[in-house]
Write an enzyme that holds these catalytic residues in place. Structure first.
Site, mmCIF file in Angstrom:
data_model
loop_
_atom_site.group_PDB
_atom_site.id
_atom_site.type_symbol
_atom_site.label_atom_id
_atom_site.label_comp_id
_atom_site.label_asym_id
_atom_site.label_seq_id
_atom_site.Cartn_x
_atom_site.Cartn_y
_atom_site.Cartn_z
ATOM 1 N N LYS A 15 0.823 -1.213 0.000
ATOM 2 C CA LYS A 15 0.000 0.000 0.000
ATOM 3 C C LYS A 15 0.862 1.271 0.000
ATOM 4 O O LYS A 15 2.063 1.216 0.289
ATOM 5 C CB LYS A 15 -0.947 -0.053 1.202
ATOM 6 C CG LYS A 15 -1.942 -1.229 1.113
ATOM 7 C CD LYS A 15 -2.997 -1.168 2.208
ATOM 8 C CE LYS A 15 -4.001 -2.305 2.041
ATOM 9 N NZ LYS A 15 -5.122 -2.183 3.020
ATOM 10 N N TYR A 60 -12.344 -1.815 -4.554
ATOM 11 C CA TYR A 60 -12.888 -2.003 -3.202
ATOM 12 C C TYR A 60 -14.412 -1.925 -3.160
ATOM 13 O O TYR A 60 -14.985 -1.713 -2.094
ATOM 14 C CB TYR A 60 -12.269 -0.975 -2.240
ATOM 15 C CG TYR A 60 -10.862 -1.341 -1.807
ATOM 16 C CD1 TYR A 60 -10.629 -2.424 -0.956
ATOM 17 C CD2 TYR A 60 -9.765 -0.615 -2.247
ATOM 18 C CE1 TYR A 60 -9.341 -2.767 -0.547
ATOM 19 C CE2 TYR A 60 -8.468 -0.959 -1.845
ATOM 20 C CZ TYR A 60 -8.275 -2.032 -0.993
ATOM 21 O OH TYR A 60 -6.997 -2.382 -0.588
ATOM 22 N N PHE A 90 -15.762 3.167 6.179
ATOM 23 C CA PHE A 90 -14.404 3.582 5.846
ATOM 24 C C PHE A 90 -14.140 3.614 4.344
ATOM 25 O O PHE A 90 -13.032 3.917 3.910
ATOM 26 C CB PHE A 90 -13.380 2.662 6.540
ATOM 27 C CG PHE A 90 -13.541 1.198 6.216
ATOM 28 C CD1 PHE A 90 -13.005 0.657 5.055
ATOM 29 C CD2 PHE A 90 -14.241 0.358 7.078
ATOM 30 C CE1 PHE A 90 -13.158 -0.681 4.758
ATOM 31 C CE2 PHE A 90 -14.396 -0.999 6.792
ATOM 32 C CZ PHE A 90 -13.846 -1.514 5.618
ATOM 33 N N ARG A 131 -2.712 -14.786 4.241
ATOM 34 C CA ARG A 131 -3.443 -14.053 5.300
ATOM 35 C C ARG A 131 -2.744 -14.247 6.648
ATOM 36 O O ARG A 131 -2.674 -13.325 7.459
ATOM 37 C CB ARG A 131 -4.903 -14.527 5.387
ATOM 38 C CG ARG A 131 -5.774 -14.217 4.172
ATOM 39 C CD ARG A 131 -6.041 -12.753 3.938
ATOM 40 N NE ARG A 131 -6.602 -12.070 5.067
ATOM 41 C CZ ARG A 131 -7.247 -10.893 4.968
ATOM 42 N NH1 ARG A 131 -7.402 -10.299 3.788
ATOM 43 N NH2 ARG A 131 -7.710 -10.294 6.018
ATOM 44 N N THR A 179 -6.068 -7.233 10.279
ATOM 45 C CA THR A 179 -6.280 -5.929 9.632
ATOM 46 C C THR A 179 -5.708 -4.802 10.477
ATOM 47 O O THR A 179 -5.053 -3.892 9.959
ATOM 48 C CB THR A 179 -7.797 -5.704 9.420
ATOM 49 O OG1 THR A 179 -8.339 -6.840 8.740
ATOM 50 C CG2 THR A 179 -8.050 -4.449 8.618
ATOM 51 N N ARG A 221 2.066 -7.065 8.861
ATOM 52 C CA ARG A 221 1.376 -5.877 9.401
ATOM 53 C C ARG A 221 1.916 -5.494 10.776
ATOM 54 O O ARG A 221 2.025 -4.302 11.093
ATOM 55 C CB ARG A 221 -0.132 -6.120 9.418
ATOM 56 C CG ARG A 221 -0.734 -5.953 8.014
ATOM 57 C CD ARG A 221 -2.154 -6.419 7.943
ATOM 58 N NE ARG A 221 -2.817 -5.971 6.712
ATOM 59 C CZ ARG A 221 -3.993 -6.444 6.307
ATOM 60 N NH1 ARG A 221 -4.632 -7.355 7.013
ATOM 61 N NH2 ARG A 221 -4.543 -5.993 5.191
ATOM 62 N N ASN A 258 -2.334 -0.095 6.566
ATOM 63 C CA ASN A 258 -1.845 -1.358 7.137
ATOM 64 C C ASN A 258 -0.913 -2.121 6.194
ATOM 65 O O ASN A 258 -0.854 -3.343 6.219
ATOM 66 C CB ASN A 258 -3.014 -2.207 7.632
ATOM 67 C CG ASN A 258 -3.999 -2.533 6.527
ATOM 68 O OD1 ASN A 258 -3.797 -2.175 5.376
ATOM 69 N ND2 ASN A 258 -5.064 -3.234 6.871
ATOM 70 N N HIS A 294 -2.231 -5.469 1.191
ATOM 71 C CA HIS A 294 -3.516 -6.125 0.922
ATOM 72 C C HIS A 294 -3.248 -7.610 0.696
ATOM 73 O O HIS A 294 -2.215 -7.979 0.144
ATOM 74 C CB HIS A 294 -4.148 -5.530 -0.347
ATOM 75 C CG HIS A 294 -5.312 -6.338 -0.858
ATOM 76 N ND1 HIS A 294 -6.578 -6.178 -0.338
ATOM 77 C CD2 HIS A 294 -5.395 -7.306 -1.802
ATOM 78 C CE1 HIS A 294 -7.404 -7.035 -0.968
ATOM 79 N NE2 HIS A 294 -6.712 -7.724 -1.859
ATOM 80 N N GLU A 336 -8.992 -10.216 -8.521
ATOM 81 C CA GLU A 336 -8.060 -9.113 -8.241
ATOM 82 C C GLU A 336 -6.809 -9.206 -9.122
ATOM 83 O O GLU A 336 -6.296 -8.181 -9.589
ATOM 84 C CB GLU A 336 -7.705 -9.121 -6.746
ATOM 85 C CG GLU A 336 -8.911 -8.745 -5.889
ATOM 86 C CD GLU A 336 -8.719 -8.977 -4.392
ATOM 87 O OE1 GLU A 336 -9.673 -8.701 -3.638
ATOM 88 O OE2 GLU A 336 -7.632 -9.431 -3.970
HETATM 89 N N1 UDP Z 1 -10.088 -0.613 6.736
HETATM 90 C C1 UDP Z 1 -10.175 0.562 7.448
HETATM 91 N N2 UDP Z 1 -10.923 0.563 8.605
HETATM 92 C C2 UDP Z 1 -11.577 -0.542 9.061
HETATM 93 C C3 UDP Z 1 -11.489 -1.727 8.319
HETATM 94 C C4 UDP Z 1 -10.731 -1.737 7.162
HETATM 95 O O1 UDP Z 1 -9.600 1.573 7.067
HETATM 96 O O2 UDP Z 1 -12.246 -0.468 10.099
HETATM 97 C C5 UDP Z 1 -9.284 -0.633 5.489
HETATM 98 C C6 UDP Z 1 -7.938 -1.311 5.682
HETATM 99 O O3 UDP Z 1 -6.984 -0.655 4.843
HETATM 100 C C7 UDP Z 1 -8.230 -2.714 5.187
HETATM 101 C C8 UDP Z 1 -9.182 -2.445 4.023
HETATM 102 O O4 UDP Z 1 -9.990 -1.367 4.488
HETATM 103 O O5 UDP Z 1 -7.048 -3.389 4.786
HETATM 104 C C9 UDP Z 1 -10.083 -3.594 3.638
HETATM 105 O O6 UDP Z 1 -10.770 -4.056 4.773
HETATM 106 P P1 UDP Z 1 -10.904 -5.602 5.092
HETATM 107 O O7 UDP Z 1 -11.915 -5.762 6.185
HETATM 108 O O8 UDP Z 1 -11.118 -6.361 3.825
HETATM 109 O O9 UDP Z 1 -9.471 -5.966 5.734
HETATM 110 P P2 UDP Z 1 -8.276 -6.844 5.158
HETATM 111 O O10 UDP Z 1 -8.880 -7.954 4.325
HETATM 112 O O11 UDP Z 1 -7.407 -5.912 4.347
HETATM 113 O O12 UDP Z 1 -7.554 -7.360 6.368
HETATM 114 MG MG MG Z 2 -10.195 -7.871 2.752
#
Ligand code: UDP
Ligand code: MG
Length: 139
Positions: A11, A51, A59, A87, A93, A104, A114, A117, A128
């Site tokens: 990112k 997204y 968010f 993952r 996250t 992370r 974070n 992705h 994707e």
């Molecule tokens: N995100 C955020 N606030 C939140 C949850 C997610 O800003 O409360 C952002 C964060 O950059 C995250 C992305 O949105 O990586 C996608 O969210 P997701 O729940 O899919 O998390 P990930 O799969 O990336 O762990």
């Molecule tokens: Mg996700």
């Protein structure tokens, strides 16, 4: 059967901080082979499409703005059980909840910024990857 490919982005804040080399090294050291990779920048419109599944979440606007704020590195990675193992490698996250040794935990600034992705399913990994790479860009 679990697929063997996943999709990742480093990112904007991690690219900006000069962490992309260390992050890619960690991915390779963890057994992920780079199938495709490019440095690029998402327009707000393309970040919005990428997204779209989060469109209704509070968010979403900030996420789209952030992900289009600077260049990213996009990549397709290969390994047995790629999606689930990746993952695990990236961690939760929210970096304050991410396990020791995860990408992370080491590199993320916040829940929003974070560092990386990682796809959440084989189906999304494929969608994707298609979003960024043509078939002649995969090796
Ligand atoms: N995100 C955020 N606030 C939140 C949850 C997610 O800003 O409360 C952002 C964060 O950059 C995250 C992305 O949105 O990586 C996608 O969210 P997701 O729940 O899919 O998390 P990930 O799969 O990336 O762990
Ligand atoms: Mg996700």
């Amino acid at each position: 059967m679990a697929g063997n490919r996943t999709f990742t982005m480093i990112k904007p804040e991690a690219v900006e901080n000069g962490a992309s080399g260390a992050i890619l090294a960690k991915m390779e050291a963890s057994g992920f082979r780079i199938v495709a990779m490019k440095k690029t920048r998402l327009s707000e419109e393309r970040a919005g499409v990428f997204y779209e599944v989060h469109k209704e979440r509070p968010f979403y606007g900030e996420l789209v703005e952030y992900m289009s704020s600077g260049p990213i590195i996009a990549a397709i990675l290969e390994k047995d059980k790629a999606v689930i193992d990746f993952r695990t490698l990236i961690g939760s996250t929210d970096p304050s909840e991410a396990a020791e040794g995860t990408i992370r935990k080491e590199f993320a600034e916040s829940k929003a910024k974070n560092a990386v992705h990682g796809s959440d399913s084989d189906e999304n990994a494929s969608i994707e990857g298609e979003f960024f790479f043509a078939s002649d860009e995969r090796f």
